[in-house]
Design a protein around this motif. Structure first.
Motif, PDB file in Angstrom:
ATOM      1  N   LEU A   9       0.803  -1.220   0.000  1.00 35.59           N
ATOM      2  CA  LEU A   9       0.000   0.000   0.000  1.00 35.59           C
ATOM      3  C   LEU A   9       0.838   1.272   0.000  1.00 35.59           C
ATOM      4  O   LEU A   9       0.369   2.315  -0.432  1.00 35.59           O
ATOM      5  CB  LEU A   9      -0.945   0.011   1.198  1.00 35.59           C
ATOM      6  N   HIS A  10       2.066   1.194   0.492  1.00 36.13           N
ATOM      7  CA  HIS A  10       2.919   2.384   0.590  1.00 36.13           C
ATOM      8  C   HIS A  10       3.106   3.082  -0.764  1.00 36.13           C
ATOM      9  O   HIS A  10       2.893   4.296  -0.862  1.00 36.13           O
ATOM     10  CB  HIS A  10       4.252   2.029   1.230  1.00 36.13           C
ATOM     11  N   PRO A  11       3.479   2.365  -1.838  1.00 33.41           N
ATOM     12  CA  PRO A  11       3.605   3.056  -3.132  1.00 33.41           C
ATOM     13  C   PRO A  11       2.278   3.638  -3.620  1.00 33.41           C
ATOM     14  O   PRO A  11       2.269   4.693  -4.257  1.00 33.41           O
ATOM     15  CB  PRO A  11       4.097   1.973  -4.087  1.00 33.41           C
ATOM     16  N   LEU A  12       1.179   2.973  -3.316  1.00 32.93           N
ATOM     17  CA  LEU A  12      -0.123   3.507  -3.730  1.00 32.93           C
ATOM     18  C   LEU A  12      -0.422   4.827  -3.037  1.00 32.93           C
ATOM     19  O   LEU A  12      -0.982   5.742  -3.654  1.00 32.93           O
ATOM     20  CB  LEU A  12      -1.228   2.490  -3.432  1.00 32.93           C
ATOM     21  N   TYR A  15       1.679   7.505  -4.793  1.00 34.01           N
ATOM     22  CA  TYR A  15       1.095   7.876  -6.083  1.00 34.01           C
ATOM     23  C   TYR A  15      -0.198   8.662  -5.894  1.00 34.01           C
ATOM     24  O   TYR A  15      -0.500   9.565  -6.675  1.00 34.01           O
ATOM     25  CB  TYR A  15       0.875   6.655  -6.963  1.00 34.01           C
ATOM     26  N   ALA A  16      -0.964   8.336  -4.878  1.00 35.32           N
ATOM     27  CA  ALA A  16      -2.188   9.092  -4.597  1.00 35.32           C
ATOM     28  C   ALA A  16      -1.847  10.532  -4.212  1.00 35.32           C
ATOM     29  O   ALA A  16      -2.503  11.469  -4.668  1.00 35.32           O
ATOM     30  CB  ALA A  16      -2.994   8.414  -3.492  1.00 35.32           C
ATOM     31  N   LEU A  17      -0.821  10.712  -3.374  1.00 33.76           N
ATOM     32  CA  LEU A  17      -0.389  12.052  -2.994  1.00 33.76           C
ATOM     33  C   LEU A  17       0.075  12.839  -4.216  1.00 33.76           C
ATOM     34  O   LEU A  17      -0.285  14.005  -4.397  1.00 33.76           O
ATOM     35  CB  LEU A  17       0.735  11.982  -1.954  1.00 33.76           C
ATOM     36  N   ILE A  18       0.850  12.205  -5.067  1.00 32.03           N
ATOM     37  CA  ILE A  18       1.332  12.860  -6.280  1.00 32.03           C
ATOM     38  C   ILE A  18       0.164  13.261  -7.169  1.00 32.03           C
ATOM     39  O   ILE A  18       0.122  14.371  -7.712  1.00 32.03           O
ATOM     40  CB  ILE A  18       2.334  11.956  -7.025  1.00 32.03           C
ATOM     41  N   ALA A  19      -0.820  12.374  -7.306  1.00 33.54           N
ATOM     42  CA  ALA A  19      -1.993  12.671  -8.123  1.00 33.54           C
ATOM     43  C   ALA A  19      -2.785  13.844  -7.560  1.00 33.54           C
ATOM     44  O   ALA A  19      -3.247  14.711  -8.309  1.00 33.54           O
ATOM     45  CB  ALA A  19      -2.884  11.432  -8.230  1.00 33.54           C
ATOM     46  N   VAL A  20      -2.927  13.899  -6.234  1.00 31.86           N
ATOM     47  CA  VAL A  20      -3.670  15.000  -5.613  1.00 31.86           C
ATOM     48  C   VAL A  20      -2.939  16.325  -5.821  1.00 31.86           C
ATOM     49  O   VAL A  20      -3.555  17.335  -6.191  1.00 31.86           O
ATOM     50  CB  VAL A  20      -3.904  14.715  -4.113  1.00 31.86           C
ATOM     51  N   TRP A 115       7.798  15.186 -11.520  1.00 34.02           N
ATOM     52  CA  TRP A 115       6.370  15.494 -11.567  1.00 34.02           C
ATOM     53  C   TRP A 115       5.903  16.100 -10.261  1.00 34.02           C
ATOM     54  O   TRP A 115       5.231  17.134 -10.241  1.00 34.02           O
ATOM     55  CB  TRP A 115       5.553  14.222 -11.837  1.00 34.02           C
ATOM     56  N   PHE A 116       6.247  15.426  -9.151  1.00 29.56           N
ATOM     57  CA  PHE A 116       5.784  15.888  -7.845  1.00 29.56           C
ATOM     58  C   PHE A 116       6.360  17.251  -7.493  1.00 29.56           C
ATOM     59  O   PHE A 116       5.633  18.153  -7.082  1.00 29.56           O
ATOM     60  CB  PHE A 116       6.134  14.872  -6.752  1.00 29.56           C
TER      61      PHE A 116
END
Length: 159
Positions: A9-12, A15-20, A115-116
């Motif tokens: 779950l850590h990478p997810l 990626y969720a933080l980056i997407a937000v 990106w981030f």
């Protein structure tokens, strides 16, 4: 939750933080009223180019503070100044160009970090500029008017 599940779950979460952060930066960039600088070439375009170059140079180099054994960058200074001088979306564009260029060509970071960091810089400049304007701060190349509360708020949000 098992340790194996947490590791999956850590990478997810990352990626969720980056997407937000990317979504928030894109929303802020695209929803504000754009202030076009006029015909090319002009003083406005020259100033935009100068601040983009200054941002890149300032963020590319570090100052060594020997008494604290710390390296620090002064890249935030031209980015903050761009909010005082240019209307939306130009401080966000300058911040994005700065972060993208420096992280890609100077620091050679992986794509996901580029990106981030780019989105983070743009979001900081965009939110800071929005708060600055809403509290009565004005952005202009023609006339400078310093107001303390909007500027302090800009610095706090940007940080």
């Amino acid at each position: 939750m098992t340790e194996a599940t947490q590791q999956r779950l850590h990478p997810l979460r990352i990626y969720a933080l980056i997407a937000v952060v990317c979504s928030a930066a894109a929303f802020l960039l695209l929803t504000g009223e754009w202030q076009w600088p006029g015909a090319f070439p002009s003083r406005y375009w020259n100033a935009l180019a100068a601040f983009a170059i200054l941002g890149i140079l300032s963020d590319s180099f570090f100052l060594r503070l020997p008494f604290a054994r710390v390296n620090t960058s002064v890249g935030f200074i031209p980015l903050l100044a761009s909010v005082l001088l240019f209307g939306h979306p130009w401080p966000m564009v300058i911040s994005g160009v700065t972060a993208c260029f420096v992280d890609t060509f100077v620091r050679r970071k992986p794509a996901i970090r580029i990106w981030f960091n780019t989105a983070q810089y743009m979001l900081a400049a965009g939110l800071g500029g929005l708060i600055y304007a809403r509290l009565g701060g004005s952005a202009s190349l023609e006339e400078f008017s310093f107001t303390l509360i909007p500027f302090v708020s800009l610095v706090a949000v940007f940080s």
